[in-house]
Design a protein around this motif. Structure first.
Motif, mmCIF file in Angstrom:
data_model
loop_
_atom_site.group_PDB
_atom_site.id
_atom_site.type_symbol
_atom_site.label_atom_id
_atom_site.label_comp_id
_atom_site.label_asym_id
_atom_site.label_seq_id
_atom_site.Cartn_x
_atom_site.Cartn_y
_atom_site.Cartn_z
ATOM 1 N N ILE A 25 0.587 -1.085 -0.173
ATOM 2 C CA ILE A 25 -0.100 0.118 -0.167
ATOM 3 C C ILE A 25 0.870 1.166 0.050
ATOM 4 O O ILE A 25 0.386 2.472 -0.434
ATOM 5 C CB ILE A 25 -1.021 0.118 1.014
ATOM 6 C CG1 ILE A 25 -0.469 0.001 2.431
ATOM 7 C CG2 ILE A 25 -2.072 -1.134 0.947
ATOM 8 C CD1 ILE A 25 -1.293 0.447 3.710
ATOM 9 N N SER A 31 -4.387 3.077 -2.252
ATOM 10 C CA SER A 31 -4.278 1.741 -1.944
ATOM 11 C C SER A 31 -4.435 1.858 -0.498
ATOM 12 O O SER A 31 -4.306 2.772 0.298
ATOM 13 C CB SER A 31 -2.719 0.972 -2.120
ATOM 14 O OG SER A 31 -2.691 0.828 -3.288
ATOM 15 N N LEU A 62 -4.970 -2.419 -4.001
ATOM 16 C CA LEU A 62 -3.874 -1.818 -4.685
ATOM 17 C C LEU A 62 -4.442 -0.978 -5.800
ATOM 18 O O LEU A 62 -4.930 -1.914 -6.948
ATOM 19 C CB LEU A 62 -2.854 -2.671 -5.060
ATOM 20 C CG LEU A 62 -2.276 -3.532 -3.864
ATOM 21 C CD1 LEU A 62 -1.271 -4.492 -4.422
ATOM 22 C CD2 LEU A 62 -1.673 -2.690 -2.786
ATOM 23 N N ASN A 63 -4.246 0.396 -5.739
ATOM 24 C CA ASN A 63 -4.878 1.072 -6.881
ATOM 25 C C ASN A 63 -6.129 0.529 -7.409
ATOM 26 O O ASN A 63 -6.430 0.432 -8.799
ATOM 27 C CB ASN A 63 -3.761 1.188 -7.733
ATOM 28 C CG ASN A 63 -3.944 2.568 -8.875
ATOM 29 O OD1 ASN A 63 -4.621 3.457 -8.459
ATOM 30 N ND2 ASN A 63 -3.364 2.479 -9.814
#
Length: 155
Positions: A25, A31, A62-63
């Motif tokens: 992250i 994230s 994550l994104n």
């Protein structure tokens, strides 16, 4: 037709899932760790005694991509047959992600790298297909570790 639920990758770590989530992250924008459920106290049996406080089920994003993970012990390990692809807009993004995710020099080839947790990543430009249309470009890519866009464009 039934509603389709998203598919989530699940990453099996030996005993460092929490550390991996925290690291990832920090690497990727947008994230977060969503939840962590720990193994119960050691009162259940010998197996749980060793896992007490480790991650039974972790959820992180994550994104914008959701993942789950766990600490499962050393029974299974990561290998290159599965990799996570990071599509980059430019050389600067490639350089940044490569610096943060490549920790095993002998695993570097053609934009592939391995992080300190053993997870394989492909750090490639979002137009990789366009950059590898000609045999000369493919030849250059096959000799690269980290992808260098200018070298592919000039091939």
């Amino acid at each position: 037709m039934a509603e389709l639920l998203p598919i989530q990758p699940c990453l099996w770590f030996n005993d460092n899932a929490r550390e991996a989530m925290t690291y990832y992250i920090d690497v990727f924008p947008n994230s977060r760790i969503n939840s962590i459920v720990e193994y119960p106290d050691a009162t259940l049996d010998e197996h749980f005694a060793a896992m007490s406080g480790k991650v039974l089920n972790g959820s992180f994003t994550l994104n914008g991509v959701d993942f789950v993970c766990l600490d499962g012990g050393p029974i299974f390990t990561f290998n290159e047959s599965i990799s996570l692809v990071v599509l980059c807009k430019n050389q600067g993004e490639i350089d940044t992600y490569w610096a943060q995710l490549s920790h095993v020099a002998e695993s570097e080839q053609c934009g592939w790298c391995k992080d300190q947790f053993g997870v394989s990543w492909q750090i490639i430009p979002e137009n990789m297909a366009e950059l590898t249309r000609r045999p000369e470009q493919i030849g250059v890519m096959m000799n690269q570790k980290k992808i260098v866009i200018a070298e592919l464009e000039n091939a």
